[in-house]
Write an enzyme that holds these catalytic residues in place. Structure first.
Site, PDB file in Angstrom:
ATOM      1  N   GLU A 232     -17.380  18.643   1.853  1.00 25.49           N
ATOM      2  CA  GLU A 232     -16.599  19.295   0.800  1.00 25.49           C
ATOM      3  C   GLU A 232     -17.204  19.009  -0.578  1.00 25.49           C
ATOM      4  O   GLU A 232     -17.238  19.879  -1.443  1.00 25.49           O
ATOM      5  CB  GLU A 232     -15.137  18.848   0.883  1.00 25.49           C
TER       6      GLU A 232
ATOM      7  N   GLY B 248       0.809  -1.214   0.000  1.00 24.12           N
ATOM      8  CA  GLY B 248       0.000   0.000   0.000  1.00 24.12           C
ATOM      9  C   GLY B 248       0.839   1.258   0.000  1.00 24.12           C
ATOM     10  O   GLY B 248       1.649   1.467   0.890  1.00 24.12           O
ATOM     11  N   SER B 249       0.643   2.110  -1.016  1.00 27.36           N
ATOM     12  CA  SER B 249       1.443   3.324  -1.140  1.00 27.36           C
ATOM     13  C   SER B 249       0.641   4.557  -0.778  1.00 27.36           C
ATOM     14  O   SER B 249       0.714   5.582  -1.455  1.00 27.36           O
ATOM     15  CB  SER B 249       2.015   3.437  -2.544  1.00 27.36           C
ATOM     16  N   GLY B 250      -0.135   4.466   0.305  1.00 29.23           N
ATOM     17  CA  GLY B 250      -0.834   5.638   0.834  1.00 29.23           C
ATOM     18  C   GLY B 250       0.086   6.441   1.736  1.00 29.23           C
ATOM     19  O   GLY B 250       1.304   6.268   1.720  1.00 29.23           O
ATOM     20  N   PHE B 251      -0.515   7.318   2.524  1.00 33.98           N
ATOM     21  CA  PHE B 251       0.281   8.190   3.393  1.00 33.98           C
ATOM     22  C   PHE B 251       1.167   7.374   4.340  1.00 33.98           C
ATOM     23  O   PHE B 251       2.324   7.708   4.555  1.00 33.98           O
ATOM     24  CB  PHE B 251      -0.637   9.106   4.206  1.00 33.98           C
TER      25      PHE B 251
ATOM     26  N   ASP C 252      -4.966   3.760   8.415  1.00 30.53           N
ATOM     27  CA  ASP C 252      -6.390   3.452   8.570  1.00 30.53           C
ATOM     28  C   ASP C 252      -6.673   2.006   8.942  1.00 30.53           C
ATOM     29  O   ASP C 252      -7.632   1.703   9.651  1.00 30.53           O
ATOM     30  CB  ASP C 252      -7.143   3.737   7.259  1.00 30.53           C
TER      31      ASP C 252
ATOM     32  N   ALA D 202      -5.113  11.159   7.360  1.00 38.44           N
ATOM     33  CA  ALA D 202      -3.740  11.155   6.864  1.00 38.44           C
ATOM     34  C   ALA D 202      -2.719  11.408   7.977  1.00 38.44           C
ATOM     35  O   ALA D 202      -1.657  10.779   7.996  1.00 38.44           O
ATOM     36  CB  ALA D 202      -3.591  12.204   5.760  1.00 38.44           C
ATOM     37  N   GLN D 203      -3.026  12.322   8.887  1.00 39.12           N
ATOM     38  CA  GLN D 203      -2.048  12.673   9.929  1.00 39.12           C
ATOM     39  C   GLN D 203      -1.647  11.462  10.770  1.00 39.12           C
ATOM     40  O   GLN D 203      -0.469  11.264  11.067  1.00 39.12           O
ATOM     41  CB  GLN D 203      -2.622  13.776  10.843  1.00 39.12           C
TER      42      GLN D 203
END
Lengths: 437, 437
Positions: free
Chosen positions: B177, B15-18, B305, B323-324
């Site tokens: 949003e 997984g190349s997420g945050f 997550d 993300a943080q």
């Protein structure tokens, strides 16, 4: 199609390419109800499609929505746009049949452009990539990038060769610009992305049936373009006629090439619609008179690539299928409709050839004008300037310019995203590289 | 997978997420062989996906190729990236099974993020739109634009209503949003594009089971965001639980809504991989200790997550899936691996919550920091600044900024291209609007 009735004559335009857009933009829109039909909701700036295919630009830089182009006309109330696929034209009843219903017209303008010509070779049509639309350019981009991803996974050398070989058929402007752009990927981008691969083994073959590249330009331009391409590492093969392709091997009249990617830029033909009778067609285009009216018809016109006009003395075999002709024909037809309304004589179409140009790489371009031919950095600047100002819309110009500037200084092409992996039409997997670790 | 043998210990990251990116970026890459696997070749900046869906940005502004992010590491020779779909993990033999082969690991880091949670409702899963990936965001964009094209064609008022109604389920940051962005399309863009339609009839419904929007933020932020949304014309409904949706009608515990477009932003759940045993899972996430090691495992970690940590006192029910947290966990795990190598004690993970923010529209945003809460133009500038600097890569920052500046001054959103029409998964046509003229 839910187009309201009007007291004005209805002009239906099929196709939002250069010809159709210029025609409507030059029309006195208060005098007609105008209906524009296209299968996409945008106009494509086709001369830059190769940059979308080679990760230089995103589609939003080279496409512009039709509704935005004709916002003023639509708000004024006489302009309607519909996304539609045309099934048939019935000229005897002035009717168009489409997937969203039927529509009658007073005048019909066909500006459907051209499509890839495979000259009846079904295998090539099945397995080759073409580059006439944005989805096709995105598919080609995905395939190119996926080839290199696959090449990292396989340790079968024949498969790796196929994945890293590219064969471009047809050395016209599209083939030349694409070959140059691929060479830039090879020389500046891919070695950083794939240090595990020996990118020097990547081969870019540009093949053509004639004996020079850019055969529509001057011999000087051909010679210079060929020199640029060879400097950049493109392998050029002349006198080659491609006979067959099965997704892995290209068979020609001479040698054969192992490749997973055959790009077909060897010819185009008119994008004809079912229903206009055969006697009005020749060489896959609609035969038109000097006013772009299709012969044997009273109120049906063809403009741009799809039209074949023999009355323009210098171009007795038909005009080149390029944007300049399309735009000039669109404008001339609009002016002639105004002349008809004002009982003025009609103007015969005469193509004003302003010259042609092609870019091969950074600081490498060739330009043929009427009196003067030049090449190199200045030609490249001229090419960029002409293409930038031709892009529709302020934002597209800015975004394209920013991308070009960043590419120029970074030697990089940034949009290497595989958003939708390309699925080959016929079989899912040419390659099979399952192995352990 | 064609990964060479090495004397170094192999760390495989899925997984190349945050979380995954931060983990590798903080790792001492000379000490390990690192293999990163992802189903896409790019990292997605998910907080801005809603702008891709609403024609504000192209994917290239919010995505960045993995190979570019880790160019230095790959050239150094210890980093490998592969596009792969993981079928199974076999922890007893330290093996991963994927569509491109198997791979053994010394340590495994699962950073697969989250996926949309439909809470088992199959109809909603079939018919609703979600927005967790770039292809999903592009599908939503195509559907929204196609709805309006279809609305011009139909003269059936019920169908037109369905095409112009939007129901967003879940008033978290994504829902808020997206609702704001749709309202901007309604107020500034669509009336010019579709003068034939009465855009005032477009309804944007934002529904939530609770009694406020942005429930994860302060009550003040919720109140202000709600006020902004209502000013912009969004219809907010609280205490609504969606029961069913058949592609045309949303059934809830209260009223029903006719709509062609239900956007599901009501929850996410961990993106689990087959093979990790059930005792190590809770609430759809992997249970991890204070060092992000999955319980009952010795060398398998989960970060971001997909991880559920109960040891952080302030977050005993698990951290928010943002993300943080992901970035901080990635960094902490990398540091702890270094500590292990250096025989230093490990650091327990403690989330440093820097605050949260959401933007509703131009000059309209809400920001909650530790000590101070604010809203309006300044909050909006802060939101833009934070998101711009968080985007990976100089070019992405420039292109996003240019797009935002042009949008700000033109009140327009420019990327309204329907490149690939969205095909509903189940049936091709909800609407049927064939008619004559």
């Amino acid at each position: 199609m839910n187009i309201p009735k009007s007291n004005l004559k209805r002009i239906v335009v099929i196709g939002s390419g250069f010809a159709g857009i210029q025609f409507i933009k030059n029309l006195n829109v208060e005098k007609y109800q105008i209906v524009l039909l296209d299968k996409h909701n945008y106009h494509t700036f086709q001369p830059l499609l190769y940059q979308v295919a080679t990760a230089g630009l995103e589609p939003d830089s080279i496409a512009y929505t039709v509704r935005h182009i004709f916002e003023k006309e639509a708000v004024a109330g006489n302009f309607y746009f519909r996304i539609a696929k045309i099934n048939k034209i019935e000229a005897s009843t002035n009717t168009i049949f489409s997937d969203i219903g039927t529509l009658t017209y007073d005048k019909l303008v066909i500006s459907t452009g051209s499509k890839t010509n495979y000259y009846g070779n079904e295998n090539i049509e099945k397995f080759a990539m073409s580059m006439k639309t944005i989805p096709e350019a995105l598919d080609l981009r995905s395939l190119i990038l996926h080839n290199f991803e696959d090449a990292t996974v396989t340790n079968n050398e024949v498969e790796k060769e196929r994945l890293m070989n590219y064969v471009i058929v047809g050395a016209g402007p599209t083939g030349v610009e694409l070959a140059g752009s691929l060479a830039e990927l090879k020389n500046h981008v891919l070695p950083n992305d794939y240090p595990e691969l020996d990118i020097k083994k990547m081969n870019i073959h540009l093949v053509d049936a004639t004996d020079r590249v850019l055969v529509s330009m001057s011999e000087e331009a051909s010679k210079n373009a060929q020199k640029y391409l060879e400097e950049m590492g493109v392998n050029i093969h002349f006198g080659i006629i491609v006979k067959d392709y099965d997704g892995t091997k290209v068979i020609t009249n001479k040698q054969s090439f192992e490749t997973n990617t055959l790009i077909w830029s060897a010819g185009v033909t008119g994008n004809l619609i079912f229903g206009i009778n055969n006697t009005s067609q020749e060489k896959g285009r609609y035969l038109v008179d000097e006013h772009n009216k299709i012969i044997n018809h009273n109120n049906v016109y063809a403009i741009g690539d799809v039209a074949l006009m023999k009355s323009d003395v210098k171009f007795a075999n038909g005009h080149p299928m390029v944007a300049q002709v399309a735009m000039q024909q669109g404008k001339n037809l609009a002016n002639n409709l105004a002349n008809t309304l004002n009982n003025k004589p009609l103007n015969n179409f005469i193509y004003n050839d302003r010259g042609s140009m092609a870019t091969i790489g950074r600081n490498k371009a060739v330009v043929d004008l009427d009196k003067i031919k030049f090449k190199g950095f200045f030609a490249w600047i001229v090419w960029m300037f002409v293409h930038l100002v031709s892009l529709v819309g302020f934002r597209n110009k800015v975004v394209a310019l920013i991308n070009w500037l960043i590419q120029y200084f970074s030697y990089d092409k940034h949009v290497r995203l595989i958003i939708r992996p390309f699925k080959r039409k016929v079989f899912e997997e040419v390659t099979s590289f399952r192995n352990i670790d």
